[in-house]
Design a protein around this motif. Structure first.
Motif, PDB file in Angstrom:
ATOM      1  N   ILE A  45       0.757  -1.110  -0.122  1.00 29.05           N
ATOM      2  CA  ILE A  45       0.098   0.154   0.033  1.00 29.05           C
ATOM      3  C   ILE A  45       0.714   1.243   0.157  1.00 29.05           C
ATOM      4  CG2 ILE A  45      -1.697   1.318   1.451  1.00 29.05           C
ATOM      5  CD1 ILE A  45      -2.837  -1.589   2.155  1.00 29.05           C
ATOM      6  N   LEU A  46       1.907   1.514   0.767  1.00 30.82           N
ATOM      7  CA  LEU A  46       2.872   2.416   0.916  1.00 30.82           C
ATOM      8  C   LEU A  46       3.611   2.578  -0.299  1.00 30.82           C
ATOM      9  CD1 LEU A  46       4.175   1.740   4.482  1.00 30.82           C
ATOM     10  CD2 LEU A  46       2.777   3.654   3.719  1.00 30.82           C
ATOM     11  N   GLU A  47       3.975   1.541  -0.998  1.00 27.93           N
ATOM     12  CA  GLU A  47       4.644   1.503  -2.176  1.00 27.93           C
ATOM     13  C   GLU A  47       3.816   2.350  -3.405  1.00 27.93           C
ATOM     14  OE1 GLU A  47       6.259  -2.085  -3.425  1.00 27.93           O
ATOM     15  OE2 GLU A  47       8.002  -2.156  -1.948  1.00 27.93           O
ATOM     16  N   LEU A  48       2.301   1.695  -3.267  1.00 24.88           N
ATOM     17  CA  LEU A  48       1.518   2.360  -4.266  1.00 24.88           C
ATOM     18  C   LEU A  48       1.182   3.911  -4.338  1.00 24.88           C
ATOM     19  CD1 LEU A  48      -0.976  -0.685  -4.236  1.00 24.88           C
ATOM     20  CD2 LEU A  48       0.347   0.141  -6.293  1.00 24.88           C
ATOM     21  N   ALA A  49       1.109   4.254  -2.792  1.00 25.87           N
ATOM     22  CA  ALA A  49       0.947   5.731  -2.454  1.00 25.87           C
ATOM     23  C   ALA A  49       2.102   6.477  -2.949  1.00 25.87           C
ATOM     24  CB  ALA A  49       1.024   5.865  -0.921  1.00 25.87           C
ATOM     25  N   ALA A  50       3.456   5.969  -2.873  1.00 22.63           N
ATOM     26  CA  ALA A  50       4.717   6.537  -3.122  1.00 22.63           C
ATOM     27  C   ALA A  50       4.843   6.693  -4.864  1.00 22.63           C
ATOM     28  CB  ALA A  50       5.843   5.861  -2.552  1.00 22.63           C
ATOM     29  N   SER A  51       4.043   6.187  -5.429  1.00 21.28           N
ATOM     30  CA  SER A  51       4.122   6.161  -6.999  1.00 21.28           C
ATOM     31  C   SER A  51       3.338   7.446  -7.403  1.00 21.28           C
ATOM     32  CB  SER A  51       3.459   4.861  -7.772  1.00 21.28           C
ATOM     33  OG  SER A  51       1.981   4.616  -7.519  1.00 21.28           O
ATOM     34  N   ALA A  52       2.763   8.059  -6.403  1.00 18.64           N
ATOM     35  CA  ALA A  52       1.789   9.175  -6.680  1.00 18.64           C
ATOM     36  C   ALA A  52       2.915  10.421  -7.331  1.00 18.64           C
ATOM     37  CB  ALA A  52       1.706  10.001  -5.585  1.00 18.64           C
ATOM     38  N   GLU A  54       4.617  24.869   0.852  1.00 19.02           N
ATOM     39  CA  GLU A  54       3.598  24.854  -0.360  1.00 19.02           C
ATOM     40  C   GLU A  54       3.559  23.516  -0.778  1.00 19.02           C
ATOM     41  OE1 GLU A  54       3.788  28.174  -2.622  1.00 19.02           O
ATOM     42  OE2 GLU A  54       2.539  29.663  -0.996  1.00 19.02           O
ATOM     43  N   GLU A  55       4.709  23.324  -1.707  1.00 17.35           N
ATOM     44  CA  GLU A  55       5.098  22.154  -2.402  1.00 17.35           C
ATOM     45  C   GLU A  55       5.097  20.783  -1.462  1.00 17.35           C
ATOM     46  OE1 GLU A  55       5.291  21.373  -5.783  1.00 17.35           O
ATOM     47  OE2 GLU A  55       4.893  23.423  -5.903  1.00 17.35           O
ATOM     48  N   ALA A  56       5.429  20.916  -0.220  1.00 12.65           N
ATOM     49  CA  ALA A  56       5.348  19.601   0.596  1.00 12.65           C
ATOM     50  C   ALA A  56       4.117  19.478   0.894  1.00 12.65           C
ATOM     51  CB  ALA A  56       6.228  20.122   2.192  1.00 12.65           C
ATOM     52  N   ILE A  57       3.081  20.127   1.351  1.00  4.83           N
ATOM     53  CA  ILE A  57       1.555  20.073   1.440  1.00  4.83           C
ATOM     54  C   ILE A  57       0.852  19.592   0.330  1.00  4.83           C
ATOM     55  CG2 ILE A  57      -0.439  20.888   2.406  1.00  4.83           C
ATOM     56  CD1 ILE A  57       1.114  22.604   4.189  1.00  4.83           C
ATOM     57  N   ARG A  58       1.190  20.188  -0.775  1.00  8.31           N
ATOM     58  CA  ARG A  58       0.360  19.926  -2.000  1.00  8.31           C
ATOM     59  C   ARG A  58       1.060  18.363  -2.408  1.00  8.31           C
ATOM     60  NH1 ARG A  58       0.045  24.194  -4.870  1.00  8.31           N
ATOM     61  NH2 ARG A  58       2.247  24.613  -4.800  1.00  8.31           N
ATOM     62  N   ASN A  59       2.135  18.062  -2.630  1.00  9.70           N
ATOM     63  CA  ASN A  59       2.632  16.611  -3.118  1.00  9.70           C
ATOM     64  C   ASN A  59       2.215  15.689  -2.017  1.00  9.70           C
ATOM     65  OD1 ASN A  59       3.727  17.265  -5.740  1.00  9.70           O
ATOM     66  ND2 ASN A  59       4.795  18.997  -4.423  1.00  9.70           N
ATOM     67  N   ALA A  60       2.404  15.869  -0.676  1.00 12.76           N
ATOM     68  CA  ALA A  60       1.894  15.005   0.299  1.00 12.76           C
ATOM     69  C   ALA A  60       0.726  14.340   0.129  1.00 12.76           C
ATOM     70  CB  ALA A  60       2.623  15.263   1.664  1.00 12.76           C
ATOM     71  N   SER A  61       0.032  15.523  -0.030  1.00 12.41           N
ATOM     72  CA  SER A  61      -1.377  15.344  -0.318  1.00 12.41           C
ATOM     73  C   SER A  61      -1.931  14.327  -1.494  1.00 12.41           C
ATOM     74  CB  SER A  61      -2.380  16.586  -0.172  1.00 12.41           C
ATOM     75  OG  SER A  61      -2.060  17.293   0.756  1.00 12.41           O
ATOM     76  N   LEU A  62      -1.075  14.580  -2.323  1.00  7.71           N
ATOM     77  CA  LEU A  62      -1.339  13.739  -3.612  1.00  7.71           C
ATOM     78  C   LEU A  62      -1.162  12.158  -3.128  1.00  7.71           C
ATOM     79  CD1 LEU A  62       0.184  15.322  -6.459  1.00  7.71           C
ATOM     80  CD2 LEU A  62      -2.231  15.135  -6.058  1.00  7.71           C
ATOM     81  N   LEU A  64      -2.802   6.829  -1.182  1.00  7.00           N
ATOM     82  CA  LEU A  64      -2.728   5.587  -0.288  1.00  7.00           C
ATOM     83  C   LEU A  64      -4.089   5.189   0.240  1.00  7.00           C
ATOM     84  CD1 LEU A  64      -0.492   5.927   3.108  1.00  7.00           C
ATOM     85  CD2 LEU A  64      -2.764   5.091   3.019  1.00  7.00           C
ATOM     86  N   MET A  65      -5.022   6.112   0.368  1.00  8.79           N
ATOM     87  CA  MET A  65      -6.254   5.545   0.731  1.00  8.79           C
ATOM     88  C   MET A  65      -6.863   4.802  -0.543  1.00  8.79           C
ATOM     89  SD  MET A  65      -7.581   9.088   3.069  1.00  8.79           S
ATOM     90  CE  MET A  65      -7.196  10.091   2.003  1.00  8.79           C
ATOM     91  N   ILE A  66      -6.840   5.189  -1.535  1.00 11.30           N
ATOM     92  CA  ILE A  66      -7.426   4.285  -2.844  1.00 11.30           C
ATOM     93  C   ILE A  66      -6.759   3.030  -2.865  1.00 11.30           C
ATOM     94  CG2 ILE A  66      -7.652   4.330  -5.154  1.00 11.30           C
ATOM     95  CD1 ILE A  66      -9.320   6.140  -3.998  1.00 11.30           C
ATOM     96  N   ALA A  67      -5.306   2.979  -2.404  1.00 12.04           N
ATOM     97  CA  ALA A  67      -4.610   1.696  -2.727  1.00 12.04           C
ATOM     98  C   ALA A  67      -5.233   0.927  -1.685  1.00 12.04           C
ATOM     99  CB  ALA A  67      -3.148   1.821  -2.660  1.00 12.04           C
ATOM    100  N   ALA A  68      -5.398   1.279  -0.328  1.00 12.71           N
ATOM    101  CA  ALA A  68      -5.724   0.547   0.886  1.00 12.71           C
ATOM    102  C   ALA A  68      -7.272   0.056   0.572  1.00 12.71           C
ATOM    103  CB  ALA A  68      -5.705   1.266   1.985  1.00 12.71           C
TER     104      ALA A  68
END
Length: 210
Positions: A36-43, A133-141, A146-150
């Motif tokens: 799940i985390l690997e899928l999240a990290a493919s954002a 700004e970029e930290a929040i924007r991209n971590a939100s993606l 992550l939630m969809i993968a889960a």
């Protein structure tokens, strides 16, 4: 309550709802959580700097420490894991780590490498807000992914914005370059999540201009 796995992207998106009541006895296998985390990290991320970091909280003692930080929301301790999503405000520092291997592998030229690294360096140097700004924007993606993968793997989640970030940082020794973006609980639901309505498309979509 079990959820079918191997859902299509559309099925996972439409069946995902925020769940706050979890089976506290369920332990998520490490291999499944890592997938799940690997899928999240493919954002996707700006300049491919991959601004997200995932602090995984599973041990009971650490969940108990997190409970008051998250204003005593019971889902913190009942879920199989809590993912603390952090955003890297100094992601510009990893530019060479991102583009160096691409250069060495022959995927980009030296000119492209230098241009990309230079663009990142200048962007961060010329703005006092871009890091956060970029930290929040991209971590939100990555969080949404992550939630969809889960969900696709049969787990439920809930994004949490209600927590004390200063206490979180102090309690878990989070380095200063990282900003807490959200908490995500993940586990097996005890009861179906209630659905939530959405505005009709014509309420949300504006064609060309206001």
């Amino acid at each position: 309550m079990s959820t079918p796995t191997n859902l299509t992207a559309a099925e996972a998106m439409l069946s995902r709802h925020s769940v706050r009541k979890y089976d506290p006895a369920h332990l998520i296998p490490e291999a499944e959580l890592n997938e799940i985390l690997e899928l999240a990290a493919s954002a996707p991320s700006s300049w491919n700097l991959q601004h997200w970091r995932f602090l995984v909280i599973q041990e009971e003692a650490n969940k108990q420490k997190l409970l008051p930080i998250a204003y005593n929301q019971q889902q913190i301790v009942d879920s199989s894991a809590v993912i603390v999503v952090l955003g890297d405000t100094e992601a510009n520092l990893v530019a060479e780590e991102v583009y160096g291997p691409a250069l060495a592998g022959g995927y980009i030229t030296q000119e492209v490498h230098d241009t990309l690294v230079g663009n990142v360096t200048r962007a961060y140097a010329n703005s006092t807000t871009i890091g956060r700004e970029e930290a929040i924007r991209n971590a939100s993606l990555a969080s949404m992914q992550l939630m969809i993968a889960a969900k696709a793997k049969g787990y439920d989640t809930c994004p949490i914005g209600g927590f004390n970030p200063a206490q979180l940082i102090e309690t878990y020794n989070i380095p200063g370059r990282y900003v807490p973006v959200m908490l995500i609980t993940i586990g097996k639901s005890l009861s179906p999540a209630h659905g939530s309505g959405r505005f009709p498309l014509e309420r949300s979509v504006i064609q060309e201009t206001f």
